[in-house]
Scaffold this active site. Structure first.
Site, mmCIF file in Angstrom:
data_model
loop_
_atom_site.group_PDB
_atom_site.id
_atom_site.type_symbol
_atom_site.label_atom_id
_atom_site.label_comp_id
_atom_site.label_asym_id
_atom_site.label_seq_id
_atom_site.Cartn_x
_atom_site.Cartn_y
_atom_site.Cartn_z
ATOM 1 N N GLN A 51 0.812 -1.213 0.000
ATOM 2 C CA GLN A 51 0.000 0.000 0.000
ATOM 3 C C GLN A 51 0.846 1.263 0.000
ATOM 4 O O GLN A 51 0.313 2.371 -0.008
ATOM 5 C CB GLN A 51 -0.932 0.001 1.217
ATOM 6 N N HIS A 109 -1.004 -0.013 5.797
ATOM 7 C CA HIS A 109 -1.456 0.936 6.831
ATOM 8 C C HIS A 109 -0.447 2.063 7.045
ATOM 9 O O HIS A 109 -0.080 2.393 8.174
ATOM 10 C CB HIS A 109 -1.751 0.214 8.142
ATOM 11 N N GLU A 144 -14.935 4.608 10.092
ATOM 12 C CA GLU A 144 -15.396 5.698 10.953
ATOM 13 C C GLU A 144 -15.171 7.064 10.333
ATOM 14 O O GLU A 144 -14.179 7.287 9.637
ATOM 15 C CB GLU A 144 -14.644 5.668 12.286
ATOM 16 N N TYR A 174 -9.261 7.583 20.003
ATOM 17 C CA TYR A 174 -10.374 7.113 19.176
ATOM 18 C C TYR A 174 -10.591 5.599 19.265
ATOM 19 O O TYR A 174 -11.436 5.063 18.559
ATOM 20 C CB TYR A 174 -10.181 7.592 17.734
ATOM 21 N N TYR A 196 -10.621 -9.735 9.720
ATOM 22 C CA TYR A 196 -10.881 -10.274 8.386
ATOM 23 C C TYR A 196 -11.155 -11.776 8.427
ATOM 24 O O TYR A 196 -11.832 -12.318 7.555
ATOM 25 C CB TYR A 196 -9.696 -9.979 7.466
#
Length: 386
Positions: free
Chosen positions: A102, A164, A257, A267, A278
Site C-alpha cells: 500500500q 497501513h 469511521e 479514538y 478479516y
C-alpha cells in the site's frame, strides 16, 4: 453501459422515473460516447467528465493557482494536468521513496501561501535497513520538477509491513500541518503514546511539534501527537465553517469511521470497534469504553472509505455543506447530509461506474474532482447537467 438515475440503495428517484417515461430506452448511454454521461441524485442531476486517464494508482491531487492540477501516483510519480491535458512526463526531484504494498507516493497538499512561495508537502513510504515508514517532505515547485526537498517528518519506529501507512494530510487555519500515520498492521501500537503509529501528528511547516500539542509536557509521549487510537486514516479535510479537521478511517470488516479531531483524544482502536477481524474472529467485545471517543458516523459492513471533501462551490447549491466520501471496496461516492454535528441522510452515487474511488476534492471551479484507484486510474470531474 449505464442507466441514468440509479439512486441510493438501488432505488430510482422520481426525477428519473419522469425521464424514463419521456425518453424510454434513449436513456441507455455508453461511456464510449462523446457526451459526458449523466446521473441523478436525490437533490440534483449531474454529469461526469473524464479529465485524464492512464494514471498508475493515482492517490491525491492539488489545484495550483494558475489552473494546473498536480496528481500523485502511488507508483512513485508526480504528474501535471495543464489546460485539461495530462503531461506525459513526470515531474523530477521527488524524495527517495519506496513502492511496496500500500506504500508509495501518497498525499500532496499546498503550503497555505503557495502562490508566493511555491512550496508543497508530500507524504510517502520510505524504506531503510530498519524497515518502512511514513515520511513527509517539503519542496518547492519549479517549471519541470521539485527543488529544495527536505524531509520534515518521519514516523518511528519503522516496521517490516507494507500496509497501513495512512499518509493523509491537511492544514488548519493557523497554518499547522496534520499528518495521519496508520498502525502499520500492529494494532496495539495505536494505543502507545510513545509510538508514532496509529495517530495523527500536528507539526509546523518546519517539522517542529506544533505549539499547544496535547502531549508536549509528557516524557512518555511523542510531542507531535495530536490524537491516537486511529487505525488507518484515508480521508482528511477541514470543515469550511468551524475550521475543525475531519477524518475517516478504515475499519477491518466493518467499523469504518468518520471522526472530528479533538486534541489528545483516544479514538479507541483496537480497544473498541464496530468491526471484526478479516478472519471473522472478534477483535474486541467492546464498541464503547470510558475515555474513548465514539465516531460521528460508521459503516457496517465496511465500504473502505478513501478521500473526503465538503462541497462548498456554487455549481450545486443543493449540495452546499454536504460531505462526500469515496469508497474503494464498495466502489461508489457517498453523499452525507449533516445537521447539528450529525449525519441526517446518506446517499450512494456513481455505483454504476464500478470503480474504486481513491480521492475526492473540492475544485476551485465549483466541481467535485475524483480519482479512481487502478493501474489505469482516472481523473473525473462532476459538473452540472446541461
Amino acid at each position: 453501459m449505464l442507466i441514468i438515475g440509479a439512486g441510493p440503495r438501488s432505488e430510482v428517484s422520481m426525477r428519473t422515473l419522469r425521464k424514463l417515461a419521456l425518453c424510454g430506452g434513449a436513456l441507455m448511454l455508453s461511456f464510449g460516447a462523446e457526451a459526458n454521461p449523466s446521473f441523478s441524485s436525490d437533490e440534483t442531476d449531474f454529469q461526469l467528465e473524464t479529465v485524464a486517464t492512464g494514471l498508475a494508482h493515482p492517490w491525491s491531487l492539488a489545484f495550483l493557482p494558475n489552473g494546473d492540477v498536480l496528481v500523485t501516483e502511488r507508483a512513485g510519480r508526480l504528474r501535471r494536468i495543464r489546460d485539461g491535458v495530462l503531461d506525459p512526463a513526470s515531474l523530477t526531484g521527488l524524495p527517495d521513496l519506496v513502492v511496496s504494498g500500500q506504500g508509495g507516493l501518497l498525499d500532496i497538499v499546498l503550503h497555505p501561501e503557495f502562490a508566493s512561495n511555491q512550496s508543497l508537502f508530500l507524504s510517502y513510504a520510505h524504506r531503510s535497513g530498519e524497515g518502512m515508514t511514513t515520511r513527509v517532505a517539503r519542496a518547492r515547485l519549479g517549471d519541470r520538477g521539485l527543488n529544495d526537498v527536505q524531509v520534515i517528518f518521519e514516523a518511528l519506529p519503522r516496521a517490516g509491513t507494507s500496509h497501513h501507512f495512512a499518509g493523509r494530510m491537511a492544514f488548519d487555519r493557523e497554518g499547522l500541518l496534520y499528518i495521519a500515520v496508520g498502525d502499520r498492521g500492529t494494532r496495539d501500537r495505536a494505543q502507545d503514546l510513545a509510538d508514532d503509529a496509529g495517530g495523527v501528528h500536528r507539526i509546523t511547516i518546519n517539522g517542529e511539534p506544533a505549539p499547544g500539542n496535547p502531549f508536549l509536557a509528557r516524557d512518555d509521549a511523542r510531542a507531535t501527537l495530536f490524537t491516537y487510537g486511529n487505525r488507518n486514516i484515508q480521508g482528511m479535510t477541514i470543515h469550511p465553517v468551524t475550521g475543525e479537521i475531519w477524518t475517516h478511517e478504515h475499519g477491518p470488516r466493518g467499523g469504518d469511521e468518520i471522526n472530528i479531531l479533538r486534541a489528545g483524544t483516544n479514538y479507541g482502536w483496537p480497544e473498541i470497534t464496530y468491526g471484526i477481524d478479516y478472519s471473522g474472529v472478534p477483535i474486541t467485545p467492546y464498541t464503547h469504553k470510558e475515555g474513548m471517543a465514539q465516531p460521528l458516523h460508521y459503516w457496517v459492513p465496511s465500504i473502505a472509505p478513501s478521500g473526503m471533501a465538503f462541497y462548498t462551490g456554487k455549481s450545486f447549491p443543493q449540495w452546499q455543506g454536504d460531505l462526500f466520501v469515496g469508497a474503494l471496496k464498495a466502489r461508489k461516492l457517498v453523499r452525507l447530509e449533516l445537521a447539528q454535528g450529525r449525519v441526517t441522510e446518506e446517499e450512494d452515487l456513481l455505483t454504476e461506474l464500478g470503480e474504486r474511488i481513491r480521492d475526492v476534492r473540492m475544485g476551485p471551479d465549483g466541481g467535485l474532482w475524483l480519482l479512481t484507484d487502478s493501474p489505469n486510474g482516472k481523473v473525473y470531474r462532476i459538473l452540472p447537467e446541461g
